[in-house]
Write an enzyme that holds these catalytic residues in place. Structure first.
Site, PDB file in Angstrom:
ATOM      1  N   HIS A  31       4.689   5.370  11.691  1.00  0.00           N
ATOM      2  CA  HIS A  31       4.202   5.299  10.313  1.00  0.00           C
ATOM      3  C   HIS A  31       3.181   6.438  10.170  1.00  0.00           C
ATOM      4  O   HIS A  31       1.973   6.208  10.118  1.00  0.00           O
ATOM      5  CB  HIS A  31       3.553   3.930  10.081  1.00  0.00           C
ATOM      6  CG  HIS A  31       3.326   3.568   8.652  1.00  0.00           C
ATOM      7  ND1 HIS A  31       3.407   4.481   7.620  1.00  0.00           N
ATOM      8  CD2 HIS A  31       3.003   2.384   8.070  1.00  0.00           C
ATOM      9  CE1 HIS A  31       3.150   3.859   6.464  1.00  0.00           C
ATOM     10  NE2 HIS A  31       2.910   2.589   6.719  1.00  0.00           N
ATOM     11  N   ARG A  90       0.807  -1.217   0.000  1.00  0.00           N
ATOM     12  CA  ARG A  90       0.000   0.000   0.000  1.00  0.00           C
ATOM     13  C   ARG A  90       0.842   1.271   0.000  1.00  0.00           C
ATOM     14  O   ARG A  90       0.597   2.195  -0.775  1.00  0.00           O
ATOM     15  CB  ARG A  90      -0.931   0.031   1.227  1.00  0.00           C
ATOM     16  CG  ARG A  90      -2.176  -0.786   1.062  1.00  0.00           C
ATOM     17  CD  ARG A  90      -2.598  -1.399   2.376  1.00  0.00           C
ATOM     18  NE  ARG A  90      -1.666  -2.458   2.719  1.00  0.00           N
ATOM     19  CZ  ARG A  90      -1.798  -3.722   2.301  1.00  0.00           C
ATOM     20  NH1 ARG A  90      -2.843  -4.081   1.633  1.00  0.00           N
ATOM     21  NH2 ARG A  90      -0.883  -4.633   2.589  1.00  0.00           N
ATOM     22  N   THR A  91       1.816   1.345   0.886  1.00  0.00           N
ATOM     23  CA  THR A  91       2.533   2.607   1.050  1.00  0.00           C
ATOM     24  C   THR A  91       3.259   2.998  -0.240  1.00  0.00           C
ATOM     25  O   THR A  91       3.114   4.106  -0.744  1.00  0.00           O
ATOM     26  CB  THR A  91       3.527   2.504   2.233  1.00  0.00           C
ATOM     27  OG1 THR A  91       2.789   2.083   3.383  1.00  0.00           O
ATOM     28  CG2 THR A  91       4.187   3.834   2.523  1.00  0.00           C
ATOM     29  N   LYS A 128      26.632  -2.641  -0.278  1.00  0.00           N
ATOM     30  CA  LYS A 128      28.107  -2.544  -0.300  1.00  0.00           C
ATOM     31  C   LYS A 128      28.635  -1.830   0.931  1.00  0.00           C
ATOM     32  O   LYS A 128      29.769  -1.375   0.959  1.00  0.00           O
ATOM     33  CB  LYS A 128      28.550  -1.767  -1.538  1.00  0.00           C
ATOM     34  CG  LYS A 128      28.091  -2.328  -2.862  1.00  0.00           C
ATOM     35  CD  LYS A 128      28.607  -1.404  -3.980  1.00  0.00           C
ATOM     36  CE  LYS A 128      28.002  -1.776  -5.315  1.00  0.00           C
ATOM     37  NZ  LYS A 128      28.292  -0.749  -6.327  1.00  0.00           N
ATOM     38  N   ARG A 188      11.247   3.749   3.573  1.00  0.00           N
ATOM     39  CA  ARG A 188      10.821   2.763   4.576  1.00  0.00           C
ATOM     40  C   ARG A 188      12.088   2.122   5.116  1.00  0.00           C
ATOM     41  O   ARG A 188      12.944   1.692   4.343  1.00  0.00           O
ATOM     42  CB  ARG A 188       9.877   1.729   3.977  1.00  0.00           C
ATOM     43  CG  ARG A 188       9.544   0.626   4.956  1.00  0.00           C
ATOM     44  CD  ARG A 188       8.354  -0.182   4.555  1.00  0.00           C
ATOM     45  NE  ARG A 188       7.100   0.519   4.859  1.00  0.00           N
ATOM     46  CZ  ARG A 188       5.900  -0.026   4.732  1.00  0.00           C
ATOM     47  NH1 ARG A 188       5.790  -1.268   4.314  1.00  0.00           N
ATOM     48  NH2 ARG A 188       4.810   0.662   5.029  1.00  0.00           N
TER      49      ARG A 188
HETATM   50  C1  NCD Z   1       1.748  -1.609   7.953  1.00  0.00           C
HETATM   51  C2  NCD Z   1       3.224  -1.350   8.134  1.00  0.00           C
HETATM   52  O1  NCD Z   1       4.009  -1.492   7.201  1.00  0.00           O
HETATM   53  O2  NCD Z   1       3.559  -0.970   9.231  1.00  0.00           O
HETATM   54  N1  NCD Z   1       1.369  -1.697   6.618  1.00  0.00           N
HETATM   55  C3  NCD Z   1       0.978  -0.560   5.962  1.00  0.00           C
HETATM   56  O3  NCD Z   1       1.787   0.268   5.608  1.00  0.00           O
HETATM   57  N2  NCD Z   1      -0.325  -0.372   5.766  1.00  0.00           N
HETATM   58  C4  NCD Z   1       1.201  -2.691   8.791  1.00  0.00           C
HETATM   59  C5  NCD Z   1       1.905  -4.007   8.852  1.00  0.00           C
HETATM   60  O4  NCD Z   1       2.900  -4.261   8.198  1.00  0.00           O
HETATM   61  O5  NCD Z   1       1.418  -4.840   9.614  1.00  0.00           O
END
Ligand code: NCD
Length: 316
Positions: A137, A58-59, A88, A109
């Site tokens: 997040h 999703r993100t 590396k 991320r």
């Molecule tokens: C979440 C995350 O990555 O923290 N996913 C998301 O971005 N909707 C939740 C998860 O991984 O459980």
């Protein structure tokens, strides 16, 4: 605002701009193709770089789609740990010093809590935290709150129950902190098996930014307690974050939120989940009128479009 690393630096003005814009985008998407197409060009010539060290559906996709629909450009890697010079031995700070010269904004991320801040400190352009270990997040929390407001436009004395792996879920960390600001939240219940729930030592008002004059009831329970389910307005479920479990042995009591339990909620109740789901949320719940998690995921596109616009054009 320059970076979006934690919900702590989200101002009320930023939030209100993002939500009104996201609402407008959603309306355009659902009602008029020409109105939707008009958005193309708002971020003309802006380039988004996505630098992901952990898996994502999703993100990453919603941010990349958001930038594309606004007429901007996207480059990135879905597996920076494997396909960037991180492999590396390059440091995260060096990585961001370099890549920030190639773009206008970065969504990252990260594997560990705190790394989003390190990245932001090293970057020349705004950095959005798309999740840093068990840290935060923030964009997910904005999507969650946007979805809550859609269902409760004039929220008053809301009760929310966080069910599952509260301790290791960055989405819970961010949403709980964001909600703790609002006096319309009356009760936050954290339900989870002992190993994965907050404990009195871990949970503190300071950590969650709960103001002293806020009459908020915070309850920690280690069972799926039906007495709370029966009066909760919102249930926020999370999967077991097994990739972040440092305790030995298997988890005792992975709560399963069955349809039977969902039906114990008040009729106006709302079931949210950041997704992906595992066994904690059976497919049978999808048809429950309270289930809202797929709409919540769809809202990600509109909220992230609005976030990109605010940050790229430096509006607030
Ligand atoms: C979440 C995350 O990555 O923290 N996913 C998301 O971005 N909707 C939740 C998860 O991984 O459980």
């Amino acid at each position: 605002m320059h970076n979006l690393v934690t919900v702590n630096n989200v101002s009320d003005e930023f939030l209100s701009n993002v939500f009104s814009r996201a609402k407008e985008y959603k309306y355009r998407r659902q009602h008029s193709r020409p109105l939707w197409d008009e958005l193309h060009g708002r971020l003309h010539n802006h380039l988004l770089l996505t630098d992901f060290f952990e898996p994502s559906t999703r993100t990453r996709f919603s941010f990349e789609a958001a930038m594309s629909y606004l007429g901007g450009m996207v480059i990135g890697t879905e597996n920076a740990a494997e396909f960037s010079s991180f492999k590396k031995g390059e440091s995260l700070a060096d990585n961001f010093k370099v890549i920030s010269a190639y773009c206008d904004i970065i969504v990252g991320r990260f594997l560990n809590e705190g790394e989003a801040q390190t990245a932001a400190d090293s970057s020349m352009v705004p950095v959005i935290n798309g999740g840093d270990g068990k840290g935060e997040h923030p964009t997910q929390a904005l999507i969650d709150l946007f979805s809550i407001i859609e269902k409760f436009p004039n929220p008053e004395k809301l009760r929310i129950s966080f069910i599952g792996d509260n301790k290791h879920s960055r989405t819970v960390q961010s949403l709980a902190r964001l909600l703790a600001r609002y006096t319309c939240i009356k009760e936050m219940v954290f339900m989870g098996a002992e190993e994965v729930n907050f404990s009195d030592e871990v949970f503190s008002d300071e950590l969650f930014g709960i103001a002293k004059d806020h009459e908020l009831d915070v309850v920690l329970v280690n069972t799926l307690d039906q007495s709370f389910i029966k009066k909760t307005d919102i249930v926020y479920i999370t999967r077991s974050q097994i990739e972040r479990h440092y305790f030995k042995g298997t988890l005792q009591g992975n709560f399963i939120f069955t349809n039977e339990i969902a039906d114990m909620m008040p009729a106006h109740g709302l079931i949210l989940h950041p997704l992906p789901r595992n066994s904690e949320l059976p497919v049978e719940v999808d048809n429950n009128p309270r289930a809202y998690y797929f709409q919540q995921a769809h809202n990600g596109l509109f909220v992230r479009m609005a976030i990109l616009e605010e940050l790229c054009l430096n509006r607030t």
